[in-house]
Design a protein around this motif. Structure first.
Motif, short mmCIF file in Angstrom:
data_model
loop_
_atom_site.label_atom_id
_atom_site.label_comp_id
_atom_site.label_asym_id
_atom_site.label_seq_id
_atom_site.Cartn_x
_atom_site.Cartn_y
_atom_site.Cartn_z
N ALA A 232 0.82 -1.22 0.00
CA ALA A 232 0.00 0.00 0.00
C ALA A 232 0.85 1.26 0.00
O ALA A 232 0.36 2.34 0.32
N ALA A 233 2.12 1.12 -0.33
CA ALA A 233 2.99 2.26 -0.62
C ALA A 233 3.76 1.86 -1.86
O ALA A 233 4.50 0.86 -1.84
N MET A 234 3.59 2.60 -2.95
CA MET A 234 4.25 2.24 -4.20
C MET A 234 5.75 2.03 -3.99
O MET A 234 6.35 1.12 -4.54
N VAL A 235 6.32 2.91 -3.17
CA VAL A 235 7.77 2.85 -2.95
C VAL A 235 8.18 1.49 -2.37
O VAL A 235 9.21 0.93 -2.75
N GLY A 236 7.37 0.94 -1.49
CA GLY A 236 7.67 -0.37 -0.90
C GLY A 236 7.45 -1.48 -1.90
O GLY A 236 8.27 -2.41 -2.00
N ASP A 237 6.37 -1.40 -2.64
CA ASP A 237 6.08 -2.45 -3.63
C ASP A 237 7.13 -2.44 -4.75
O ASP A 237 7.58 -3.49 -5.20
N VAL A 238 7.53 -1.26 -5.20
CA VAL A 238 8.54 -1.20 -6.27
C VAL A 238 9.91 -1.66 -5.74
O VAL A 238 10.66 -2.34 -6.44
N HIS A 239 10.17 -1.35 -4.48
CA HIS A 239 11.44 -1.82 -3.91
C HIS A 239 11.50 -3.35 -3.90
O HIS A 239 12.53 -3.94 -4.22
N ARG A 240 10.37 -3.98 -3.56
CA ARG A 240 10.35 -5.45 -3.58
C ARG A 240 10.58 -5.96 -5.00
O ARG A 240 11.36 -6.90 -5.22
N VAL A 241 9.93 -5.33 -5.97
CA VAL A 241 10.08 -5.75 -7.37
C VAL A 241 11.55 -5.60 -7.81
O VAL A 241 12.11 -6.49 -8.47
N LEU A 242 12.17 -4.48 -7.45
CA LEU A 242 13.58 -4.28 -7.82
C LEU A 242 14.48 -5.28 -7.09
O LEU A 242 15.53 -5.66 -7.61
N SER A 243 14.09 -5.68 -5.90
CA SER A 243 14.95 -6.57 -5.09
C SER A 243 14.85 -8.03 -5.51
O SER A 243 15.86 -8.73 -5.53
#
Ligand code: F6P
Ligand code: MN
Length: 329
Positions: A232-243
């Motif tokens: 529910a925070a784009m920044v967290g979801d995108v960080h997971r995707v990048l990781s």
């Protein structure tokens, strides 16, 4: 471990861009401290105010916006700024080379539950003449730098200046960003998706069908079991995707016909799209590459589908189908 300064030097980053990245990085350290103090400093909760998008502003939305605005105004490399929390673009320094668009605290509804939040930023070249909204309306391909700072169990900076994506971790004692991943790379395939499922009934047919097929797992057309994550925070979801890979989407919906998209192009979708592309992934609206969009206004919203390249391609293939045809019996 290599510092941020050493890495930027190695990449032959110009002095002015290095200076600007340092302004952003130093301010994010102060934001990280403010976020960490949370309830101890009376920083949680909402204000009475709404931003230009009609969202109630949290105290920390305003505090972090003021911190970034103040710091960028003191940086002579900055010509102008635009923020999620500012109605209009802000002129900064006449001779500045760069325009900065930012979301000072993405996912701010997570603040009160002590969950992930972050700062997202995009740097564009300044254009000749007086600063207006038009000066900012450049395609995402023009970005000279983009990144985010994630305020989580550790504070991390993900940054691209067009030489891949570097991930730095803020050392809690020395207060220095140290390079902990020199080249973030998104796996091409994934079995993890992120979407707000509560909006399912409002999505367009292609997204309905795509997600329905993921949910069928091994017995469905994908013949694979998928897992779901939603921060529910784009920044967290995108960080997971990048990781570790994955697909993240905030698709078009008809929940409110006046607002078919949620995420903002200039300070959410564009910087994340550049990071994702630089890490080998893809970012699209479903119909167009995000970085190819010709922006029409500073607070414009767009549909976003990003992440592992093959999975984004699969999702896009559902958008090529004509759903108006009656299914054949
Ligand atoms: O900035 C908008 C935002 O907070 C994103 O960070 C996040 O992905 C989304 O909204 C969450 O929206 P919701 O969970 O309310 O659908
Ligand atoms: Mn946001």
């Amino acid at each position: 471990m290599q510092t941020l300064a050493q890495t930027l030097k190695q990449q032959a980053t110009s002095d002015s861009l290095t200076q600007l990245i340092f302004t952003l990085a130093e301010t994010s350290k102060a934001i990280s401290k403010a976020v960490r103090h949370g309830a101890l400093a009376g920083l949680l909760g909402a204000t009475e105010q709404e931003n230009v998008q009609g969202e109630t502003q949290k105290k920390l939305d305003i505090i972090t916006n003021d911190m970034l605005k103040g710091a960028l105004k003191g940086d002579n490399s900055v010509h102008g700024l635009a923020s999620e929390e500012e109605d209009d673009v802000v002129a900064v320094n006449q001779g500045g080379e760069y325009l900065v668009c930012f979301d000072p605290l993405d996912g701010s509804s997570n603040i009160d539950i002590n969950s992930l939040v972050g700062t997202i930023f995009s740097v564009l070249p300044a254009v000749e003449g007086e600063l207006t909204e038009q000066s900012f309306l450049q395609s995402g391909r023009n970005q000279v730098a983009a990144g985010y700072v994630l305020y989580g169990p550790s504070t991390m900076l993900a940054l691209t200046t067009g030489h891949g994506v570097q991930l730095y971790t803020l050392h809690p004692e020395t207060d220095e960003f140290l390079l902990t991943d020199a080249n973030m790379s998104i796996p091409k395939d994934t079995a993890e998706f992120a979407i707000n499922m509560s909006n399912q009934r409002f999505w367009e047919a292609p997204m309905q069908t795509y997600i329905a097929d993921l949910l069928l797992g091994k017995i469905g057309p994908r013949e694979k079991a998928f897992n779901m994550r939603w921060i529910a925070a784009m920044v967290g979801d995108v960080h997971r995707v990048l990781s570790r890979g994955g697909i993240f989407t905030y698709p078009t919906d008809n929940k409110n016909p006046l607002k078919p998209y949620k995420l903002r192009l200039m300070y959410e979708a564009n910087p994340m799209a550049l990071l994702v592309e630089q890490a080998g992934g893809k970012a699209s609206t479903g119909y167009e590459n995000i970085l190819d969009i010709d922006p029409q206004e500073i607070h414009q919203r767009v549909a976003v589908i990003l992440g592992s390249a093959n999975e984004v391609d699969t999702c896009l293939s559902y958008h090529d189908i004509d759903y108006s045809e009656e299914p054949s019996l």
